[in-house]
Design a protein around this motif. Structure first.
Motif, PDB file in Angstrom:
ATOM      1  N   ALA A  46       1.414  -1.235  -0.136  1.00  0.00           N
ATOM      2  CA  ALA A  46       0.036   0.379   0.143  1.00  0.00           C
ATOM      3  C   ALA A  46       1.143   1.245   0.053  1.00  0.00           C
ATOM      4  O   ALA A  46       0.362   2.441  -0.855  1.00  0.00           O
ATOM      5  CB  ALA A  46      -1.036  -0.109   1.115  1.00  0.00           C
ATOM      6  N   PHE A  67      -7.572   4.423  -4.253  1.00  0.00           N
ATOM      7  CA  PHE A  67      -7.251   3.286  -3.384  1.00  0.00           C
ATOM      8  C   PHE A  67      -9.423   2.720  -2.948  1.00  0.00           C
ATOM      9  O   PHE A  67      -9.550   1.315  -2.440  1.00  0.00           O
ATOM     10  CB  PHE A  67      -6.930   3.448  -2.157  1.00  0.00           C
ATOM     11  CG  PHE A  67      -6.665   2.656  -1.158  1.00  0.00           C
ATOM     12  CD1 PHE A  67      -5.719   1.591  -0.967  1.00  0.00           C
ATOM     13  CD2 PHE A  67      -7.230   2.414   0.288  1.00  0.00           C
ATOM     14  CE1 PHE A  67      -5.637   0.974   0.133  1.00  0.00           C
ATOM     15  CE2 PHE A  67      -7.835   1.850   0.929  1.00  0.00           C
ATOM     16  CZ  PHE A  67      -6.537   0.969   0.853  1.00  0.00           C
ATOM     17  N   LEU A  68      -9.642   3.763  -2.472  1.00  0.00           N
ATOM     18  CA  LEU A  68     -11.492   3.801  -1.936  1.00  0.00           C
ATOM     19  C   LEU A  68     -11.843   3.007  -3.530  1.00  0.00           C
ATOM     20  O   LEU A  68     -12.823   1.427  -3.734  1.00  0.00           O
ATOM     21  CB  LEU A  68     -12.133   4.936  -2.303  1.00  0.00           C
ATOM     22  CG  LEU A  68     -11.360   4.949  -0.635  1.00  0.00           C
ATOM     23  CD1 LEU A  68     -12.642   6.539  -0.606  1.00  0.00           C
ATOM     24  CD2 LEU A  68     -11.664   4.588   0.372  1.00  0.00           C
ATOM     25  N   ARG A  71     -10.755  -1.262  -2.327  1.00  0.00           N
ATOM     26  CA  ARG A  71     -11.754  -1.058  -1.297  1.00  0.00           C
ATOM     27  C   ARG A  71     -12.996  -1.559  -1.373  1.00  0.00           C
ATOM     28  O   ARG A  71     -13.562  -2.722  -1.000  1.00  0.00           O
ATOM     29  CB  ARG A  71     -11.546  -0.120  -0.379  1.00  0.00           C
ATOM     30  CG  ARG A  71     -12.054  -0.576   0.576  1.00  0.00           C
ATOM     31  CD  ARG A  71     -12.231   1.207   1.515  1.00  0.00           C
ATOM     32  NE  ARG A  71     -12.368   0.591   3.204  1.00  0.00           N
ATOM     33  CZ  ARG A  71     -11.507   1.231   4.097  1.00  0.00           C
ATOM     34  NH1 ARG A  71     -10.106   2.137   3.551  1.00  0.00           N
ATOM     35  NH2 ARG A  71     -11.762   0.912   5.768  1.00  0.00           N
ATOM     36  N   PHE A  74     -13.196  -5.315  -3.102  1.00  0.00           N
ATOM     37  CA  PHE A  74     -12.478  -6.373  -2.671  1.00  0.00           C
ATOM     38  C   PHE A  74     -13.671  -7.068  -0.784  1.00  0.00           C
ATOM     39  O   PHE A  74     -13.973  -8.283  -1.505  1.00  0.00           O
ATOM     40  CB  PHE A  74     -10.985  -5.829  -1.513  1.00  0.00           C
ATOM     41  CG  PHE A  74     -10.413  -6.520  -0.641  1.00  0.00           C
ATOM     42  CD1 PHE A  74      -9.867  -7.537  -1.346  1.00  0.00           C
ATOM     43  CD2 PHE A  74     -10.513  -6.716   0.680  1.00  0.00           C
ATOM     44  CE1 PHE A  74      -8.866  -8.242  -1.144  1.00  0.00           C
ATOM     45  CE2 PHE A  74     -10.623  -7.719   1.033  1.00  0.00           C
ATOM     46  CZ  PHE A  74      -9.232  -8.886   0.893  1.00  0.00           C
ATOM     47  N   HIS A  75     -14.286  -5.844  -0.326  1.00  0.00           N
ATOM     48  CA  HIS A  75     -15.020  -5.881   0.677  1.00  0.00           C
ATOM     49  C   HIS A  75     -16.062  -7.395  -0.179  1.00  0.00           C
ATOM     50  O   HIS A  75     -17.280  -7.203   0.241  1.00  0.00           O
ATOM     51  CB  HIS A  75     -15.572  -4.601   1.000  1.00  0.00           C
ATOM     52  CG  HIS A  75     -14.736  -4.400   2.273  1.00  0.00           C
ATOM     53  ND1 HIS A  75     -14.182  -4.977   3.368  1.00  0.00           N
ATOM     54  CD2 HIS A  75     -14.343  -3.309   2.091  1.00  0.00           C
ATOM     55  CE1 HIS A  75     -13.643  -4.222   4.106  1.00  0.00           C
ATOM     56  NE2 HIS A  75     -13.035  -2.788   3.667  1.00  0.00           N
ATOM     57  N   GLU A 100     -12.175  -4.332   7.340  1.00  0.00           N
ATOM     58  CA  GLU A 100     -12.294  -2.877   7.242  1.00  0.00           C
ATOM     59  C   GLU A 100     -10.693  -1.894   8.336  1.00  0.00           C
ATOM     60  O   GLU A 100     -10.503  -1.441   8.091  1.00  0.00           O
ATOM     61  CB  GLU A 100     -13.390  -2.294   7.859  1.00  0.00           C
ATOM     62  CG  GLU A 100     -13.950  -1.115   7.925  1.00  0.00           C
ATOM     63  CD  GLU A 100     -14.258  -0.630   6.972  1.00  0.00           C
ATOM     64  OE1 GLU A 100     -13.920   0.410   6.558  1.00  0.00           O
ATOM     65  OE2 GLU A 100     -14.523  -1.369   5.612  1.00  0.00           O
ATOM     66  N   MET A 103      -7.818  -2.745   6.003  1.00  0.00           N
ATOM     67  CA  MET A 103      -8.118  -1.424   4.664  1.00  0.00           C
ATOM     68  C   MET A 103      -8.073  -0.417   5.561  1.00  0.00           C
ATOM     69  O   MET A 103      -7.122  -0.025   4.548  1.00  0.00           O
ATOM     70  CB  MET A 103      -9.238  -1.878   4.201  1.00  0.00           C
ATOM     71  CG  MET A 103      -9.915  -3.003   3.270  1.00  0.00           C
ATOM     72  SD  MET A 103      -8.908  -2.518   1.621  1.00  0.00           S
ATOM     73  CE  MET A 103      -8.677  -3.841   0.913  1.00  0.00           C
ATOM     74  N   ASP A 104      -8.151   0.274   6.853  1.00  0.00           N
ATOM     75  CA  ASP A 104      -8.375   1.501   7.223  1.00  0.00           C
ATOM     76  C   ASP A 104      -6.472   1.159   7.552  1.00  0.00           C
ATOM     77  O   ASP A 104      -5.579   2.650   7.500  1.00  0.00           O
ATOM     78  CB  ASP A 104      -8.873   1.668   8.666  1.00  0.00           C
ATOM     79  CG  ASP A 104      -9.956   2.304   8.591  1.00  0.00           C
ATOM     80  OD1 ASP A 104     -10.593   1.903   7.348  1.00  0.00           O
ATOM     81  OD2 ASP A 104     -11.112   1.245   9.827  1.00  0.00           O
ATOM     82  N   LEU A 107      -4.950   2.012   3.705  1.00  0.00           N
ATOM     83  CA  LEU A 107      -5.455   3.195   2.877  1.00  0.00           C
ATOM     84  C   LEU A 107      -3.570   4.003   3.886  1.00  0.00           C
ATOM     85  O   LEU A 107      -3.967   5.396   3.133  1.00  0.00           O
ATOM     86  CB  LEU A 107      -6.746   3.649   4.258  1.00  0.00           C
ATOM     87  CG  LEU A 107      -6.723   5.417   3.060  1.00  0.00           C
ATOM     88  CD1 LEU A 107      -6.819   5.171   1.928  1.00  0.00           C
ATOM     89  CD2 LEU A 107      -8.378   5.748   3.443  1.00  0.00           C
ATOM     90  N   THR A 110      -0.958   4.005   2.327  1.00  0.00           N
ATOM     91  CA  THR A 110      -1.134   4.416   1.267  1.00  0.00           C
ATOM     92  C   THR A 110      -1.139   6.188   1.324  1.00  0.00           C
ATOM     93  O   THR A 110       0.115   6.776   0.433  1.00  0.00           O
ATOM     94  CB  THR A 110      -1.830   3.991   0.319  1.00  0.00           C
ATOM     95  OG1 THR A 110      -2.442   2.692  -0.144  1.00  0.00           O
ATOM     96  CG2 THR A 110      -1.705   4.745  -0.466  1.00  0.00           C
TER      97      THR A 110
END
Length: 137
Positions: A46, A67-68, A71, A74-75, A100, A103-104, A107, A110
């Motif tokens: 990332a 990135f979003l 995301r 993926f979810h 989640e 991913m936070d 992010l 990133t």
């Protein structure tokens, strides 16, 4: 509107595949040590994503938007996989909450990669300046 070349899109796609694979390994890891290792790998990927984005001249906002876009599907795929595997509600909720939180963290990695790369030598040059495209004055 920002336009990326096929080669630039490929850079992001490749990093996205590596990041997704590491994230899946994290979620599937049977031991906490293995999970931590895979999450660290995913965080490194990332960070590279953010660095590449800054190097190509993408703003931090554009980088986060990209990135979003990774995301959400993926979810969705995790939820589909949980249904296919017959997970009950508690198992599915745990999986999605764990993803989640990961991913936070990714992010933030990133954004950190982008900020570090953009901080080296000031603002990144626009993509056109690096791809050899001529800009008319």
């Amino acid at each position: 509107m920002l336009t990326l070349t096929d080669e630039q899109r490929l850079l992001f796609r490749e990093r996205g595949h590596v990041l997704a694979a590491s994230l899946l390994q994290y979620l599937d890891a049977p031991q906490p040590e293995a999970a931590a290792h895979h999450l660290k790998e995913a965080s490194g990927s990332a960070g590279e994503y953010g660095t590449v984005a800054a190097t190509l001249g993408l703003s931090l906002s554009q980088t986060v938007e990209g990135f979003l876009r990774f995301r959400a599907p993926f979810h969705h795929e995790l939820a589909v996989a949980a249904r296919r595997r017959g997970f009950d509600t508690a198992e599915t909720t745990d999986l999605l909450e764990t993803a989640e939180r990961a991913m936070d963290r990714l992010l933030v990695a990133t954004m950190t990669g982008h900020t570090r790369a953009a901080g080296k030598g000031g603002r990144p040059r626009p993509i056109a300046d690096r791809t050899g495209e001529d800009r008319e004055a």
